[in-house]
Design an enzyme around this catalytic site. Structure first.
Site, PDB file in Angstrom:
ATOM      1  N   LYS A 274     -69.180  -0.797  43.350  1.00  0.00           N
ATOM      2  CA  LYS A 274     -68.003  -0.176  43.983  1.00  0.00           C
ATOM      3  C   LYS A 274     -67.311   0.732  42.971  1.00  0.00           C
ATOM      4  CE  LYS A 274     -63.438  -1.387  45.974  1.00  0.00           C
ATOM      5  NZ  LYS A 274     -62.540  -2.481  46.409  1.00  0.00           N
ATOM      6  N   ASP A 279     -57.189   2.583  44.117  1.00  0.00           N
ATOM      7  CA  ASP A 279     -56.995   2.006  45.449  1.00  0.00           C
ATOM      8  C   ASP A 279     -55.501   1.841  45.739  1.00  0.00           C
ATOM      9  OD1 ASP A 279     -57.130   0.711  47.835  1.00  0.00           O
ATOM     10  OD2 ASP A 279     -57.997  -1.153  47.046  1.00  0.00           O
ATOM     11  N   LYS A 286     -50.506  -0.536  49.563  1.00  0.00           N
ATOM     12  CA  LYS A 286     -50.272  -1.737  48.761  1.00  0.00           C
ATOM     13  C   LYS A 286     -48.817  -1.750  48.277  1.00  0.00           C
ATOM     14  CE  LYS A 286     -54.874  -2.449  46.810  1.00  0.00           C
ATOM     15  NZ  LYS A 286     -55.096  -3.781  47.379  1.00  0.00           N
ATOM     16  N   ASP A 356     -56.849  -0.863  53.661  1.00  0.00           N
ATOM     17  CA  ASP A 356     -56.948  -1.421  52.303  1.00  0.00           C
ATOM     18  C   ASP A 356     -58.231  -2.241  52.125  1.00  0.00           C
ATOM     19  OD1 ASP A 356     -56.235  -1.929  49.718  1.00  0.00           O
ATOM     20  OD2 ASP A 356     -54.712  -3.439  50.185  1.00  0.00           O
ATOM     21  N   ARG A 360     -65.585  -2.522  51.232  1.00  0.00           N
ATOM     22  CA  ARG A 360     -66.738  -2.851  52.084  1.00  0.00           C
ATOM     23  C   ARG A 360     -67.218  -1.638  52.865  1.00  0.00           C
ATOM     24  NH1 ARG A 360     -63.164  -7.422  54.806  1.00  0.00           N
ATOM     25  NH2 ARG A 360     -62.217  -7.176  52.735  1.00  0.00           N
TER      26      ARG A 360
HETATM   27  N1  BES Z   1     -59.500  -3.592  45.520  1.00  0.00           N
HETATM   28  C1  BES Z   1     -58.936  -4.543  46.388  1.00  0.00           C
HETATM   29  C2  BES Z   1     -59.204  -5.987  45.948  1.00  0.00           C
HETATM   30  C3  BES Z   1     -58.465  -6.465  44.722  1.00  0.00           C
HETATM   31  C4  BES Z   1     -57.191  -6.982  44.827  1.00  0.00           C
HETATM   32  C5  BES Z   1     -59.078  -6.452  43.503  1.00  0.00           C
HETATM   33  C6  BES Z   1     -56.539  -7.453  43.702  1.00  0.00           C
HETATM   34  C7  BES Z   1     -58.425  -6.957  42.387  1.00  0.00           C
HETATM   35  C8  BES Z   1     -57.156  -7.433  42.479  1.00  0.00           C
HETATM   36  C9  BES Z   1     -59.513  -4.383  47.792  1.00  0.00           C
HETATM   37  O1  BES Z   1     -59.825  -3.095  48.151  1.00  0.00           O
HETATM   38  C10 BES Z   1     -58.485  -4.876  48.735  1.00  0.00           C
HETATM   39  O2  BES Z   1     -57.454  -4.279  48.826  1.00  0.00           O
HETATM   40  N2  BES Z   1     -58.790  -5.961  49.453  1.00  0.00           N
HETATM   41  C11 BES Z   1     -57.888  -6.550  50.350  1.00  0.00           C
HETATM   42  C12 BES Z   1     -58.624  -6.826  51.641  1.00  0.00           C
HETATM   43  C13 BES Z   1     -57.752  -7.239  52.778  1.00  0.00           C
HETATM   44  C14 BES Z   1     -56.891  -6.080  53.225  1.00  0.00           C
HETATM   45  C15 BES Z   1     -58.625  -7.711  53.897  1.00  0.00           C
HETATM   46  C16 BES Z   1     -57.363  -7.841  49.752  1.00  0.00           C
HETATM   47  O3  BES Z   1     -58.144  -8.568  49.144  1.00  0.00           O
HETATM   48  O4  BES Z   1     -56.160  -8.084  49.856  1.00  0.00           O
HETATM   49 ZN    ZN Z   2     -60.253  -1.797  46.636  1.00  0.00          ZN
HETATM   50 MN    MN Z   3     -58.169  -2.085  48.969  1.00  0.00          MN
END
Ligand code: BES
Ligand code: ZN
Ligand code: MN
Length: 515
Positions: A274, A279, A286, A356, A360
């Site tokens: 990835k 992000d 966020k 967010d 995936r």
């Molecule tokens: N990049 C983030 C995951 C992440 C969060 C990595 C904190 C490291 C530290 C990912 O893209 C994300 O935002 N995932 C969300 C998914 C949710 C919206 C289903 C998450 O894990 O909150």
């Molecule tokens: Zn992410």
């Molecule tokens: Mn994200």
């Protein structure tokens, strides 16, 4: 620092005239010093005053004259490093880690004293081969020495420490074998350092285009094949996931494909990382607090690309293809919206519940495309995919998800050997249910429960029966367990797993194994 010179020599310790000479000290079960008898007088005189006992992670620095051995050394300082009772350790993985930890400790002492060149006397112990000591000790020194100074223009110190330029292992036997170990350590450490450098770059210093440029240079230097897919190619190929994630951004997306082809055509391993260079969450923005860390959301891509550096140097007997879908996730006027429906490469449709959950989306296209085009025998993807995996495992294990028992077992074993532990979590129909959509094939979130598993199940949809493993490195890519050879900030987690996995690969290993 990158490309620190790592030399193995038979130079006598009496002849070492550098700034720092390191002596490793191990103990037997009774607490007596074992190993190198050359230092016995000095150790015994220190033991008398209980100043240095040799226990794990203990360090003592001495200046001349060196007590009962005043005449013996020309070096400016001596550093004694305790290893503890190595003979009682039966697990080889633990031995590796003891050596890496000692190496990291040496590096930090070099930094304290601003020593640029260090000599290390290589000990030999029963049950702990000198090649193993050489490899993991060197790895620990090089990894522990890491600093990122690129953006520091003002130095409060007069003479900022630039890191080690030379590490010299002083050996008495098996020069060639230990040299080979040192080369392995140098390769993997340099790959990790590259990955950390990429990750330390801010979002405006490391975009998808930087990924592409780096890969092209690597390809040129190491005779790899590099292809960059541009936005237009992605649209033509029907890669609706990465195109959608990129919609709110001013930065063009790239898919970087780097291919190593061995002389004798054999099996193929596909690595996918990835490469989300920042992000923000997109329209599903966020919270401000901690958002800055999301510049690290490209650590999977960095690990995969950096591992290819070692692949290019070590030339394993297996084809290795690396694919990095790279973009940022922004909320510009054209951005993807919750409720939108996208079509992935290969035709699967997905309803966007949260913009967010973008990792995936870009990985699905890369996995489906890579598997169709390169027909790999096994696929490993690395991604900072979910916050949920941090709730599950903290910062100590990466989550491992796989449709193949053999592959999972092998990766867990490799992870243990590297000090990059993996913990397997389940997949299953119950979790697939959570990502069913009312109006599309799937949706991109499965709600709060088991978020890292439903994210893995999303990816699972795109790999079919190909043996596949997904490493969710969100908890370990930075803020990884504190260790002497892991600095604050990005760890480079996964790089050494990939390298070691490829080193151990044998043809046909994963055939005919279900989950
Ligand atoms: N990049 C983030 C995951 C992440 C969060 C990595 C904190 C490291 C530290 C990912 O893209 C994300 O935002 N995932 C969300 C998914 C949710 C919206 C289903 C998450 O894990 O909150
Ligand atoms: Zn992410
Ligand atoms: Mn994200």
């Amino acid at each position: 620092m990158k490309n620190t010179k790592l030399v193995v020599s038979t130079k006598k310790i009496e002849e070492y005239s550098g700034d720092l000479l390191v002596i490793l000290v191990a103990l037997d079960e009774k607490g007596n010093f074992i190993g190198d008898d050359r230092f016995r007088p000095i150790l015994e005189s220190l033991a008398e005053y209980k100043e240095f006992t040799g226990k794990k992670e203990e360090q003592l620095q001495l200046y001349p004259p060196f007590g009962p051995m005043a005449e013996k050394f020309q070096c400016r300082r001596l550093l004694l490093v305790g290893l503890g009772c190595v003979s009682s350790i039966t697990d080889n993985n633990v031995k590796n880690e003891v050596m890496r930890t000692a190496g990291g400790g040496i590096a930090s002492q070099c930094k304290n004293c601003k020593v640029a060149s260090v000599g290390i006397c290589m000990p030999a112990y029963d049950g702990l081969p000198d090649t193993v000591i050489g490899e993991f000790l060197s790895e620990g020194v090089l990894l522990g020495d890491y600093q990122f100074l690129k953006y520091k223009t003002e130095n409060t110190q007069e003479n900022p420490y630039q890191g080690l330029t030379k590490v010299e292992l002083l050996v008495t036997t098996r020069l060639q074998a230990i040299r080979r170990s040192a080369v392995k350590a140098g390769n993997s450490a340099n790959s990790v350092i590259t990955a950390r450098d990429m990750a330390n770059e801010p979002g405006n210093g490391w975009t998808a285009s930087h990924f592409a440029k780096h890969a092209m240079e690597l390809a040129k230097n190491l005779q790899l094949r590099c292809t960059i897919l541009e936005r237009k190619d992605m649209v033509d190929l029907g890669m609706g996931g990465i195109v959608a994630v990129n919609q709110g951004s001013e930065e063009p997306p790239k898919i970087i494909i780097l291919e190593y082809v061995p002389e004798r055509q054999g099996e193929t391993i596909l690595l996918v990382g990835k490469g989300l260079t920042f992000d923000s969450g997109g329209i599903s923005l966020k919270p401000a607090q901690g958002m800055m860390d999301m510049k690290y959301d490209m650590c999977g891509g960095a690990a995969v690309l950096s591992a290819m550096e070692t692949v290019g140097r070590e030339k394993p007997g297996v084809r290795v293809v690396a694919i990095i879908p790279a973009t940022d996730n922004m909320s510009g006027g054209g951005a993807l919206k919750p409720g939108d429906i996208i079509t992935h490469y290969g035709g699967i449709t997905a309803e966007i519940e949260s913009t967010d959950a973008e990792g995936r989306l870009i990985l699905a296209d890369a996995l489906a495309y890579g598997i169709e085009k390169f027909r790999p025998d096994c696929v490993i993807d690395l991604a900072t995919l979910t916050g949920s995996v941090i709730f599950a495992l903290g910062h100590h294990y990466s989550g491992l998800f796989s449709n193949n028992q053999q592959l999972a077992k092998e990766l867990i074993a490799v992870g243990k050997a590297c000090g990059e532990p993996l913990w397997r979590l389940p997949l299953g129909e119950m979790y697939v249910k959570q990502i069913k959509s009312q109006i599309a094939d799937i949706k991109n979130t499965g709600g709060k429960p088991a978020g890292c598993i439903t994210a893995a199940e999303y990816l699972h949809k795109f790999v079919g029966k190909t043996p596949w493993a997904h490493l969710d490195i969100a908890g370990t890519a930075w803020d990884f367990t504190e260790k002497t050879y892991i600095p604050k900030g990005p760890s480079g987690f996964g790089v050494r797993i990939l390298i070691e996995f490829l080193r151990r690969w044998e043809n046909g290993k994963l055939k005919d194994e279900g989950c």
